[in-house]
Design a protein around this motif. Structure first.
Motif, PDB file in Angstrom:
ATOM      1  N   CYS A 124       0.821  -1.215   0.000  1.00  0.00           N
ATOM      2  CA  CYS A 124       0.000   0.000   0.000  1.00  0.00           C
ATOM      3  C   CYS A 124       0.857   1.267   0.000  1.00  0.00           C
ATOM      4  O   CYS A 124       1.149   1.821   1.056  1.00  0.00           O
ATOM      5  CB  CYS A 124      -0.913  -0.026   1.232  1.00  0.00           C
ATOM      6  N   PRO A 125       1.246   1.778  -1.180  1.00  0.00           N
ATOM      7  CA  PRO A 125       1.948   3.064  -1.229  1.00  0.00           C
ATOM      8  C   PRO A 125       0.994   4.226  -0.958  1.00  0.00           C
ATOM      9  O   PRO A 125      -0.220   4.034  -0.810  1.00  0.00           O
ATOM     10  CB  PRO A 125       2.489   3.118  -2.655  1.00  0.00           C
ATOM     11  N   ASN A 126       1.553   5.426  -0.943  1.00  0.00           N
ATOM     12  CA  ASN A 126       0.791   6.628  -0.604  1.00  0.00           C
ATOM     13  C   ASN A 126       0.751   7.574  -1.796  1.00  0.00           C
ATOM     14  O   ASN A 126       1.782   7.881  -2.386  1.00  0.00           O
ATOM     15  CB  ASN A 126       1.429   7.329   0.601  1.00  0.00           C
ATOM     16  N   ILE A 127      -0.456   8.047  -2.124  1.00  0.00           N
ATOM     17  CA  ILE A 127      -0.673   8.952  -3.250  1.00  0.00           C
ATOM     18  C   ILE A 127      -0.985  10.352  -2.718  1.00  0.00           C
ATOM     19  O   ILE A 127      -1.612  10.501  -1.663  1.00  0.00           O
ATOM     20  CB  ILE A 127      -1.849   8.455  -4.110  1.00  0.00           C
ATOM     21  N   PHE A 128      -0.606  11.362  -3.461  1.00  0.00           N
ATOM     22  CA  PHE A 128      -0.856  12.745  -3.048  1.00  0.00           C
ATOM     23  C   PHE A 128      -2.348  13.010  -2.838  1.00  0.00           C
ATOM     24  O   PHE A 128      -3.207  12.494  -3.553  1.00  0.00           O
ATOM     25  CB  PHE A 128      -0.300  13.720  -4.076  1.00  0.00           C
ATOM     26  N   ALA A 129      -2.640  13.839  -1.834  1.00  0.00           N
ATOM     27  CA  ALA A 129      -4.010  14.313  -1.600  1.00  0.00           C
ATOM     28  C   ALA A 129      -4.093  15.831  -1.713  1.00  0.00           C
ATOM     29  O   ALA A 129      -5.184  16.395  -1.681  1.00  0.00           O
ATOM     30  CB  ALA A 129      -4.500  13.869  -0.222  1.00  0.00           C
ATOM     31  N   GLY A 130      -2.941  16.501  -1.800  1.00  0.00           N
ATOM     32  CA  GLY A 130      -2.930  17.966  -1.918  1.00  0.00           C
ATOM     33  C   GLY A 130      -3.003  18.681  -0.586  1.00  0.00           C
ATOM     34  O   GLY A 130      -3.335  19.863  -0.535  1.00  0.00           O
ATOM     35  N   GLU A 131      -2.669  18.004   0.491  1.00  0.00           N
ATOM     36  CA  GLU A 131      -2.684  18.616   1.822  1.00  0.00           C
ATOM     37  C   GLU A 131      -1.300  19.193   2.120  1.00  0.00           C
ATOM     38  O   GLU A 131      -0.285  18.596   1.794  1.00  0.00           O
ATOM     39  CB  GLU A 131      -3.069  17.569   2.868  1.00  0.00           C
ATOM     40  N   HIS A 132      -1.268  20.360   2.747  1.00  0.00           N
ATOM     41  CA  HIS A 132       0.006  21.047   2.992  1.00  0.00           C
ATOM     42  C   HIS A 132       0.013  21.654   4.394  1.00  0.00           C
ATOM     43  O   HIS A 132      -1.026  22.065   4.908  1.00  0.00           O
ATOM     44  CB  HIS A 132       0.228  22.172   1.981  1.00  0.00           C
ATOM     45  N   ALA A 133       1.212  21.766   4.971  1.00  0.00           N
ATOM     46  CA  ALA A 133       1.413  22.421   6.281  1.00  0.00           C
ATOM     47  C   ALA A 133       0.494  21.835   7.339  1.00  0.00           C
ATOM     48  O   ALA A 133      -0.052  22.547   8.182  1.00  0.00           O
ATOM     49  CB  ALA A 133       1.183  23.932   6.160  1.00  0.00           C
ATOM     50  N   PHE A 134       0.361  20.527   7.307  1.00  0.00           N
ATOM     51  CA  PHE A 134      -0.565  19.858   8.209  1.00  0.00           C
ATOM     52  C   PHE A 134      -0.130  19.933   9.668  1.00  0.00           C
ATOM     53  O   PHE A 134       1.014  20.221   9.975  1.00  0.00           O
ATOM     54  CB  PHE A 134      -0.794  18.401   7.791  1.00  0.00           C
ATOM     55  N   HIS A 135      -1.077  19.681  10.546  1.00  0.00           N
ATOM     56  CA  HIS A 135      -0.915  19.684  12.009  1.00  0.00           C
ATOM     57  C   HIS A 135      -0.787  21.092  12.588  1.00  0.00           C
ATOM     58  O   HIS A 135      -0.374  21.237  13.736  1.00  0.00           O
ATOM     59  CB  HIS A 135       0.279  18.832  12.465  1.00  0.00           C
ATOM     60  N   GLY A 136      -1.122  22.120  11.830  1.00  0.00           N
ATOM     61  CA  GLY A 136      -1.010  23.480  12.352  1.00  0.00           C
ATOM     62  C   GLY A 136      -2.049  24.399  11.744  1.00  0.00           C
ATOM     63  O   GLY A 136      -2.799  24.037  10.831  1.00  0.00           O
ATOM     64  N   LYS A 137      -2.061  25.632  12.214  1.00  0.00           N
ATOM     65  CA  LYS A 137      -3.081  26.600  11.810  1.00  0.00           C
ATOM     66  C   LYS A 137      -2.874  27.128  10.388  1.00  0.00           C
ATOM     67  O   LYS A 137      -3.781  27.750   9.828  1.00  0.00           O
ATOM     68  CB  LYS A 137      -3.107  27.766  12.805  1.00  0.00           C
ATOM     69  N   GLN A 138      -1.686  26.897   9.816  1.00  0.00           N
ATOM     70  CA  GLN A 138      -1.428  27.349   8.451  1.00  0.00           C
ATOM     71  C   GLN A 138      -1.705  26.251   7.415  1.00  0.00           C
ATOM     72  O   GLN A 138      -1.374  26.410   6.233  1.00  0.00           O
ATOM     73  CB  GLN A 138       0.006  27.848   8.316  1.00  0.00           C
ATOM     74  N   GLU A 139      -2.341  25.188   7.836  1.00  0.00           N
ATOM     75  CA  GLU A 139      -2.648  24.095   6.909  1.00  0.00           C
ATOM     76  C   GLU A 139      -3.510  24.606   5.749  1.00  0.00           C
ATOM     77  O   GLU A 139      -4.403  25.424   5.931  1.00  0.00           O
ATOM     78  CB  GLU A 139      -3.384  22.991   7.653  1.00  0.00           C
ATOM     79  N   TRP A 140      -3.222  24.092   4.543  1.00  0.00           N
ATOM     80  CA  TRP A 140      -3.991  24.511   3.369  1.00  0.00           C
ATOM     81  C   TRP A 140      -4.081  23.390   2.347  1.00  0.00           C
ATOM     82  O   TRP A 140      -3.336  22.412   2.410  1.00  0.00           O
ATOM     83  CB  TRP A 140      -3.385  25.758   2.735  1.00  0.00           C
ATOM     84  N   ALA A 141      -5.021  23.544   1.447  1.00  0.00           N
ATOM     85  CA  ALA A 141      -5.188  22.595   0.353  1.00  0.00           C
ATOM     86  C   ALA A 141      -5.607  23.358  -0.889  1.00  0.00           C
ATOM     87  O   ALA A 141      -6.130  24.470  -0.812  1.00  0.00           O
ATOM     88  CB  ALA A 141      -6.233  21.543   0.708  1.00  0.00           C
ATOM     89  N   SER A 142      -5.377  22.746  -2.046  1.00  0.00           N
ATOM     90  CA  SER A 142      -5.731  23.337  -3.336  1.00  0.00           C
ATOM     91  C   SER A 142      -6.863  22.527  -3.961  1.00  0.00           C
ATOM     92  O   SER A 142      -6.752  21.298  -4.085  1.00  0.00           O
ATOM     93  CB  SER A 142      -4.524  23.339  -4.266  1.00  0.00           C
ATOM     94  N   VAL A 143      -7.936  23.201  -4.335  1.00  0.00           N
ATOM     95  CA  VAL A 143      -9.057  22.507  -4.970  1.00  0.00           C
ATOM     96  C   VAL A 143      -8.600  21.811  -6.250  1.00  0.00           C
ATOM     97  O   VAL A 143      -8.961  20.650  -6.507  1.00  0.00           O
ATOM     98  CB  VAL A 143     -10.204  23.494  -5.284  1.00  0.00           C
TER      99      VAL A 143
END
Length: 417
Positions: free
Chosen positions: A377-396
């Motif tokens: 089971c490899p891991n594929i991108f989901a577009g999540e960034h700066a996780f675990h903090g208040k600056q977390e963001w994602a791109s539609v």
């Protein structure tokens, strides 16, 4: 092949709905799942899956969601699982998340309105350079966003809806698995792989557009308990041995210029204290130990033990216990035996019009343990960034590409069967 289109903005609709459901996990809880509120999202997902026409969708007592997208081909195709986790990190509040969509990003600073000191700057988030013209989703400044891993959850749900509504797309049986407690290292503790019945899997829990990760840390957890000597502080000379101070000395004695998250990168491992507390009589710290190979991981544990022994020699009436527990291992050890899993993932990314980035991750996913449980089971991108903090963001737009990649993976396994 028919291409996925997010014409009605259903993808961001799912995502912004899911992130508003508090699913923070708790490493100090002994229940499964560690927080009952994780099931709140699970129930929503099951209801949506049933509404799509996926008749076997259900939430079990441990907080896992299982569902099946039936095969649309006469071929014998390996059963593929797509997996994401529902919980969010204990490191930052996930309660009352207020998602904000910043349309047509043009490189400007993104000031989050509920705490204007929280600012996303391109200089600090280099991946934003690739997002000009895209729609960026953040929280409001007082919580994390929850893109880790509700971006992946939304993408799998969107891909499921697309495949169900387009049976002309040929694919084998697809299994969906949503897990609790991944953020605290227990994401597959109660996953029923016999019931899942999948041959290969992909977690959708990665960061940068186009990334496919076939290598993770190997990981151990450690609990260090110091048993000191307590006495009245007014008459303590020559008698008191404070467990708090001994433990502080141990942590201070660990290397700071290496083997620390603050000073390591790429394939360098670390020893990291994550909790600290106690009294003069007894104090405890929990650590996470990380390395990309098992020998280095073992050496990190030995270094921690040697450091404790060296410090506690100065406190003849104090004792300690150090319990090291395996958490997960580098999934590359398994995935190298099944090269087609990576090959088909790379091909799926290319077909989505993206340049693939095969890489390692300085972390772990449910896929790490699933691989060793018999589900490569490899891991594929989901577009999540700066996780675990208040600056977390994602791109539609990155999330849309992840949905297309999931659909492509399903199709490629059918083509190659």
């Amino acid at each position: 092949m028919l291409k996925y289109q997010n014409n009605n903005k259903t993808l961001q609709g799912r995502f912004t709905k899911y992130v508003q459901i508090d699913t923070q996990s708790d490493p100090l809880s002994e229940t499964i799942p560690s927080t009952e509120k994780q099931k709140d999202l699970g129930r929503v997902l099951v209801a949506e899956l049933l509404e799509m026409g996926i008749t076997d969708a259900h939430l079990d007592d441990f907080g896992y969601v299982y569902a099946t997208i039936p095969s649309t081909t006469e071929k014998e195709v390996p059963v593929i699982c797509f997996c994401s986790h529902m919980d969010t990190s204990p490191d930052c509040s996930g309660k009352n998340v207020k998602p904000i969509i910043h349309p047509n990003y043009q490189g400007q600073d993104l000031v989050l309105p509920d705490d204007e000191t929280i600012i996303l700057k391109m200089a600090e988030h280099p991946d934003l350079k690739d997002q000009i013209g895209n729609d960026i989703i953040t929280a409001s400044g007082t919580t994390l966003l929850g893109a880790d891993n509700k971006a992946g959850v939304a993408e799998i749900m969107e891909a499921a809806a697309f495949l169900i509504s387009h049976p002309e797309i040929k694919h084998g049986k697809i299994r969906i698995l949503f897990t609790p407690d991944e953020e605290i290292g227990r994401g597959v503790d109660k996953a029923d792989l016999k019931k899942l019945g999948a041959d290969f899997g992909y977690t959708i829990d990665g960061e940068t557009l186009g990334s496919i990760e076939d290598e993770t840390f190997s990981a151990d957890g450690a609990v260090l308990t110091i048993n000191g000597v307590s006495t009245h502080p007014g008459f303590a000379k020559g008698k008191m041995e404070s467990a708090i101070k001994i433990l502080a000395d141990v942590i201070s004695a660990l290397p700071a210029d290496c083997l620390s998250p603050e000073s390591t990168e790429l394939k360098e491992g670390f020893i990291h204290p994550v909790t600290f507390g106690g009294s003069v009589e007894q104090a405890e710290a929990r650590f996470i130990l990380r390395a990309f190979n098992d020998e280095e991981l073992s050496a990190n544990g030995e270094l921690l033990d040697a450091t404790v022994q060296n410090i506690i020699e100065d406190f003849p009436n104090s004792t300690y216990t150090l319990k090291i527990t395996p958490q997960y291992r580098n999934m590359k050890q398994v995935l190298d035996q099944y090269p087609q899993v990576i090959e088909y993932g790379i091909e799926a990314i290319k077909r989505a019009g993206i340049v693939p980035k095969q890489q390692s991750i300085r972390g772990g996913t449910d896929g790490s343990r699933l691989s060793f449980m018999g589900l490569p089971c490899p891991n594929i991108f989901a577009g999540e960034h700066a996780f675990h903090g208040k600056q977390e963001w994602a791109s539609v737009q990155d999330m849309e590409k992840a949905v297309q990649t999931i659909v492509n993976i399903a199709s490629i396994w059918e083509e190659k069967a």
